[in-house]
Write an enzyme that holds these catalytic residues in place. Structure first.
Site, PDB file in Angstrom:
ATOM      1  N   LYS A  10       5.962  -7.340   0.422  1.00  0.00           N
ATOM      2  CA  LYS A  10       5.728  -6.680   1.711  1.00  0.00           C
ATOM      3  C   LYS A  10       6.766  -7.148   2.737  1.00  0.00           C
ATOM      4  O   LYS A  10       7.325  -6.350   3.482  1.00  0.00           O
ATOM      5  CB  LYS A  10       4.307  -6.973   2.208  1.00  0.00           C
ATOM      6  N   GLN A  58      -3.500 -11.362   4.062  1.00  0.00           N
ATOM      7  CA  GLN A  58      -3.661 -11.012   2.648  1.00  0.00           C
ATOM      8  C   GLN A  58      -5.033 -11.462   2.128  1.00  0.00           C
ATOM      9  O   GLN A  58      -5.421 -12.620   2.296  1.00  0.00           O
ATOM     10  CB  GLN A  58      -2.531 -11.667   1.830  1.00  0.00           C
ATOM     11  N   ASP A  80      -3.569  -2.768   8.227  1.00  0.00           N
ATOM     12  CA  ASP A  80      -4.334  -2.550   6.993  1.00  0.00           C
ATOM     13  C   ASP A  80      -5.462  -1.537   7.219  1.00  0.00           C
ATOM     14  O   ASP A  80      -6.046  -1.028   6.258  1.00  0.00           O
ATOM     15  CB  ASP A  80      -4.953  -3.874   6.514  1.00  0.00           C
TER      16      ASP A  80
END
Ligand code: NAD
Length: 295
Positions: A54, A98, A121
């Site tokens: 990412k 994460q 997200d």
């Protein structure tokens, strides 16, 4: 019928190229690059790989990447303090923590602490609620990537029968909401669904997000359906190694489907592309600029 294989890598490359143009234009107009902060807690190898790729993709798109790595002994209070600091940092447009987090940390509390405007997200309850009520939201990356592939394949989804298998907050539920938003007729199947094969057989669109290797069989797929396989499962091979398979029996389903995503190379690459997309969108909204076009 032999299915068209939907090339997620190519579609993702297209999105990433467009995001790079948007990021360059944003930097020219504002004097700063859009920025994404990633937070990795602990040593989980798969999570470390995801976070690294990412960060790399963020830099490649001409955006600022801020990487935070914390030990697996980090307390919830310490992580919340970092999130608070990132919320206040003007150079940060997107915050990605994460998952999974170590057991001493309540993920839902951490997600709720992220500024919804930086929640790239799309997991914050405010964004989930906005998506559910049809308001402008930051949408979870994986289902948004699936929707992109479906629209690329089919154009309008209005009136089509869609079956989403899986009801997680990360994939299944937001996928169903996105499909409703496109006026598809949506069924959500899950672990307690009775006669799953029959439910799947009526679908023009199948999205499988279960996490069970090759669970969806070829003869469940209606001829001409489009199949999006979100599953990523590692299975052992005869030579003592392993390989990745999806939730769908790819070979069997390919005989009936009009189009199908492979694993790997289907949905996976779209997830990162949509994360970058969400970051430039968040940057524009935070700067009170209109949403960028073409992503
Ligand atoms: P999850 O475990 O949170 O949810 C799985 C869902 O499947 C649940 O809602 C459950 O009800 C349903 N389910 C379980 N057994 C079932 C059965 N026998 N029949 C029907 N439904 C059943 O998983 P998730 O986070 O939604 O992820 C699903 C899969 O997608 C996993 O393989 C994961 O690795 C993969 N994934 C891929 C990406 C990507 O970028 N491609 C992103 C997220 C998740």
């Amino acid at each position: 019928m032999t299915a068209t294989i939907i090339d997620g890598k190519a579609a993702a490359a297209g999105v990433r190229a467009r995001v790079a143009e948007i990021a360059a234009d944003f930097a020219k107009r504002t004097g700063r690059q859009p920025g994404l902060a990633t937070v990795l807690v602990g040593e989980d190898p798969a999570s470390a790989v995801y976070v690294r790729s990412k960060g790399k993709a963020t830099s490649e798109a001409g955006m600022a990447s801020f990487s935070h790595k914390l030990p697996d002994t980090t307390s919830e209070a310490e992580l919340l303090a970092l999130v608070d600091q990132l919320n206040r940092d003007d150079a940060v447009d997107g915050i990605l923590v994460q998952l999974p987090l170590p057991p001493q940390i309540d993920a839902s509390r951490v997600i709720a602490e992220i500024d919804p405007a930086k929640d790239v997200d799309g997991f914050h309850p405010v964004n989930a609620g906005r998506l559910a009520t049809g308001l402008e939201a930051l949408v979870p990356c994986t289902p948004y990537g699936c929707l992109y592939l479906l629209k690329q394949q089919l154009g309008s989804l209005a009136g089509r029968e869609a079956v989403v298998i899986g009801r997680s907050n990360i994939v299944g539920k937001p996928m169903a909401l996105l499909l409703i938003g496109e006026s598809a007729t949506v069924t959500v199947a899950h672990s307690r669904t009775k006669d799953l094969p029959d439910v799947v057989r009526r679908a023009d669109i199948v999205v499988a997000a279960v996490g069970r290797p090759e669970m969806v069989k070829g003869d469940w797929i209606k001829p001409g359906a489009v199949v999006i396989d979100v599953g990523i499962n590692r299975i052992p091979t005869d030579d003592g190694k392993s390989r990745l398979v999806g939730d769908v029996d790819f070979a069997g389903a390919s005989e009936n489907a009009a189009a199908i995503t492979p694993v790997p190379g289907g949905v996976g690459p779209m997830t990162i592309a949509m994360l970058l997309r969400n970051t430039v969108v968040a940057a524009h909204r935070r700067a009170a600029m209109p949403d960028p076009e073409g992503v």
